[in-house]
Design a protein around this motif. Structure first.
Motif, PDB file in Angstrom:
ATOM      1  N   SER A 131      31.064  42.804  44.511  1.00 42.34           N
ATOM      2  CA  SER A 131      29.743  42.318  44.895  1.00 42.34           C
ATOM      3  C   SER A 131      29.055  41.567  43.749  1.00 42.34           C
ATOM      4  CB  SER A 131      28.871  43.525  45.265  1.00 42.34           C
ATOM      5  OG  SER A 131      28.715  44.351  44.106  1.00 42.34           O
ATOM      6  N   TRP A 132      27.853  41.066  44.033  1.00 46.33           N
ATOM      7  CA  TRP A 132      27.114  40.342  42.996  1.00 46.33           C
ATOM      8  C   TRP A 132      26.752  41.249  41.825  1.00 46.33           C
ATOM      9  CZ3 TRP A 132      22.360  41.948  41.387  1.00 46.33           C
ATOM     10  CH2 TRP A 132      21.600  42.742  42.245  1.00 46.33           C
ATOM     11  N   THR A 133      26.572  42.553  42.101  1.00 39.15           N
ATOM     12  CA  THR A 133      26.188  43.469  41.022  1.00 39.15           C
ATOM     13  C   THR A 133      27.292  43.579  39.977  1.00 39.15           C
ATOM     14  OG1 THR A 133      26.953  45.355  42.352  1.00 39.15           O
ATOM     15  CG2 THR A 133      24.614  44.823  42.458  1.00 39.15           C
ATOM     16  N   SER A 134      28.538  43.632  40.411  1.00 31.29           N
ATOM     17  CA  SER A 134      29.627  43.723  39.442  1.00 31.29           C
ATOM     18  C   SER A 134      29.918  42.360  38.810  1.00 31.29           C
ATOM     19  CB  SER A 134      30.895  44.296  40.088  1.00 31.29           C
ATOM     20  OG  SER A 134      31.368  43.466  41.112  1.00 31.29           O
ATOM     21  N   SER A 158      30.520  32.586  43.744  1.00 31.09           N
ATOM     22  CA  SER A 158      30.012  33.857  44.250  1.00 31.09           C
ATOM     23  C   SER A 158      30.027  33.818  45.776  1.00 31.09           C
ATOM     24  CB  SER A 158      28.593  34.100  43.728  1.00 31.09           C
ATOM     25  OG  SER A 158      28.170  35.416  44.016  1.00 31.09           O
ATOM     26  N   LEU A 159      30.971  34.558  46.348  1.00 33.52           N
ATOM     27  CA  LEU A 159      31.139  34.569  47.801  1.00 33.52           C
ATOM     28  C   LEU A 159      30.082  35.449  48.476  1.00 33.52           C
ATOM     29  CD1 LEU A 159      35.027  34.928  47.933  1.00 33.52           C
ATOM     30  CD2 LEU A 159      33.684  32.839  48.174  1.00 33.52           C
ATOM     31  N   ASP A 160      29.920  35.255  49.765  1.00 31.07           N
ATOM     32  CA  ASP A 160      29.034  36.109  50.556  1.00 31.07           C
ATOM     33  C   ASP A 160      29.795  37.400  50.849  1.00 31.07           C
ATOM     34  OD1 ASP A 160      27.384  37.381  52.330  1.00 31.07           O
ATOM     35  OD2 ASP A 160      27.398  35.784  53.837  1.00 31.07           O
ATOM     36  N   PHE A 161      29.417  38.472  50.178  1.00 28.45           N
ATOM     37  CA  PHE A 161      30.169  39.718  50.285  1.00 28.45           C
ATOM     38  C   PHE A 161      30.183  40.267  51.706  1.00 28.45           C
ATOM     39  CE2 PHE A 161      30.584  44.418  49.349  1.00 28.45           C
ATOM     40  CZ  PHE A 161      31.937  44.346  49.089  1.00 28.45           C
ATOM     41  N   LEU A 179      39.913  35.296  37.467  1.00 30.57           N
ATOM     42  CA  LEU A 179      39.758  36.727  37.693  1.00 30.57           C
ATOM     43  C   LEU A 179      39.217  36.927  39.100  1.00 30.57           C
ATOM     44  CD1 LEU A 179      37.927  38.051  34.459  1.00 30.57           C
ATOM     45  CD2 LEU A 179      40.393  37.826  34.846  1.00 30.57           C
ATOM     46  N   ILE A 180      39.802  37.851  39.853  1.00 32.34           N
ATOM     47  CA  ILE A 180      39.215  38.317  41.112  1.00 32.34           C
ATOM     48  C   ILE A 180      38.378  39.525  40.743  1.00 32.34           C
ATOM     49  CG2 ILE A 180      39.654  39.279  43.397  1.00 32.34           C
ATOM     50  CD1 ILE A 180      42.386  37.814  43.339  1.00 32.34           C
ATOM     51  N   CYS A 181      37.061  39.394  40.846  1.00 28.68           N
ATOM     52  CA  CYS A 181      36.147  40.404  40.288  1.00 28.68           C
ATOM     53  C   CYS A 181      35.919  41.575  41.245  1.00 28.68           C
ATOM     54  CB  CYS A 181      34.822  39.746  39.900  1.00 28.68           C
ATOM     55  SG  CYS A 181      35.006  38.466  38.647  1.00 28.68           S
ATOM     56  N   ALA A 182      37.005  42.204  41.665  1.00 25.30           N
ATOM     57  CA  ALA A 182      36.950  43.391  42.528  1.00 25.30           C
ATOM     58  C   ALA A 182      38.329  44.031  42.543  1.00 25.30           C
ATOM     59  CB  ALA A 182      36.533  43.025  43.944  1.00 25.30           C
ATOM     60  N   ASN A 183      38.380  45.343  42.390  1.00 30.04           N
ATOM     61  CA  ASN A 183      39.656  46.049  42.468  1.00 30.04           C
ATOM     62  C   ASN A 183      40.262  45.959  43.867  1.00 30.04           C
ATOM     63  OD1 ASN A 183      40.133  47.866  39.824  1.00 30.04           O
ATOM     64  ND2 ASN A 183      37.941  47.782  40.236  1.00 30.04           N
ATOM     65  N   VAL A 218      24.468  46.778  46.841  1.00 30.55           N
ATOM     66  CA  VAL A 218      23.148  46.172  47.083  1.00 30.55           C
ATOM     67  C   VAL A 218      22.188  46.487  45.943  1.00 30.55           C
ATOM     68  CG1 VAL A 218      23.404  46.096  49.582  1.00 30.55           C
ATOM     69  CG2 VAL A 218      22.423  48.144  48.532  1.00 30.55           C
ATOM     70  N   GLY A 219      22.735  46.956  44.810  1.00 32.32           N
ATOM     71  CA  GLY A 219      21.932  47.177  43.623  1.00 32.32           C
ATOM     72  C   GLY A 219      21.139  48.465  43.606  1.00 32.32           C
TER      73      GLY A 219
END
Length: 229
Positions: free
Chosen positions: A11-14, A42-45, A80-84, A166-167
């Motif tokens: 997500s945007w937070t990470s 930044s994709l739409d999660f 980098l794909i910023c999500a596991n 969502v923070g």
């Protein structure tokens, strides 16, 4: 410096944390006014999460492939794909671009091996904790993993998707994770792998009885190593 692309919003937070870690590290290395040369998509999660929730991984792969292609075209030299969890479609995405994508589980596995960790607990969302795509990557580096705790995985799913993406950070979730890590430390393991890019928001990785390997930080630092060459 070489230009790094981030597939973010997952997500945007990470993604914000990746940006912070990478720029801080580049500044420490080079000083002055230096910052990292980054391209971020930044994709739409909500759209990506919908695919994952419906187990439509081709749908998720399509979105990441399109993003990777745009970043490559814009000049990124690695990604980098910023999500596991989205590394489930890593092979499909990598096959569609001509630049390397740094795999999060490979750099974490490499760090565990370098530190002599042979047995660890894998902590993350349900698909990361239970499916082969992530576990096998770590095992290939000589790390034995505890069996997946399904109850813990389901609780982490709720914390991540209902709160952290969502923070929202709550004391209740912080206490829950601290208690779980304390219990895990009593088992026959040398470390815990924090395999969710948002969990750092509620886990103090430096204040636990068990060594914590935070995938977000390790992955971001691998990106820094690429940038600096």
């Amino acid at each position: 410096m070489r230009k790094l692309g981030l597939i973010g919003g997952l997500s945007w937070t990470s993604t914000a944390r990746y940006y912070e870690i990478i720029n801080q590290a580049v500044h420490r290395a080079l000083g002055g006014q230096h910052s990292a040369p980054l391209l971020i998509e930044s994709l739409d999660f909500a759209e990506v999460a919908r695919c994952a929730t419906q187990e439509d991984w081709d749908c998720a792969a399509g979105q990441l492939i399109a993003s990777a292609g745009r970043l490559q075209q814009a000049g990124a030299q690695s990604l980098l794909i910023c999500a596991n969890s989205m590394h489930r479609v890593y092979d499909q995405v990598q096959a569609q671009v001509d630049i390397p994508i740094i795999h999060i589980a490979d750099v974490v596995g490499g760090r565990l091996k370098a530190d002599g960790v042979e047995k660890a607990a894998l902590i993350g969302t349900r698909n990361v904790m239970t499916e082969k795509f992530y576990r096998q990557r770590l095992v290939s580096h000589g790390v034995s993993l505890l069996p997946a705790d399904m109850e813990l995985a389901e609780r982490i799913d709720r914390i991540v998707y209902d709160e952290l993406t969502v923070g929202k950070v709550t004391k209740q979730s912080e206490r829950f994770m601290k208690s779980e890590l304390t219990d895990i430390a009593k088992q026959d393991v040398q470390a815990a792998v924090l395999a969710c890019t948002e969990l750092e928001l509620i886990v103090d990785v430096k204040a636990n009885v068990l060594p914590i390997y935070d995938c977000t930080h390790i992955h971001a630092r691998a990106g820094v190593d690429f940038i600096l060459g």
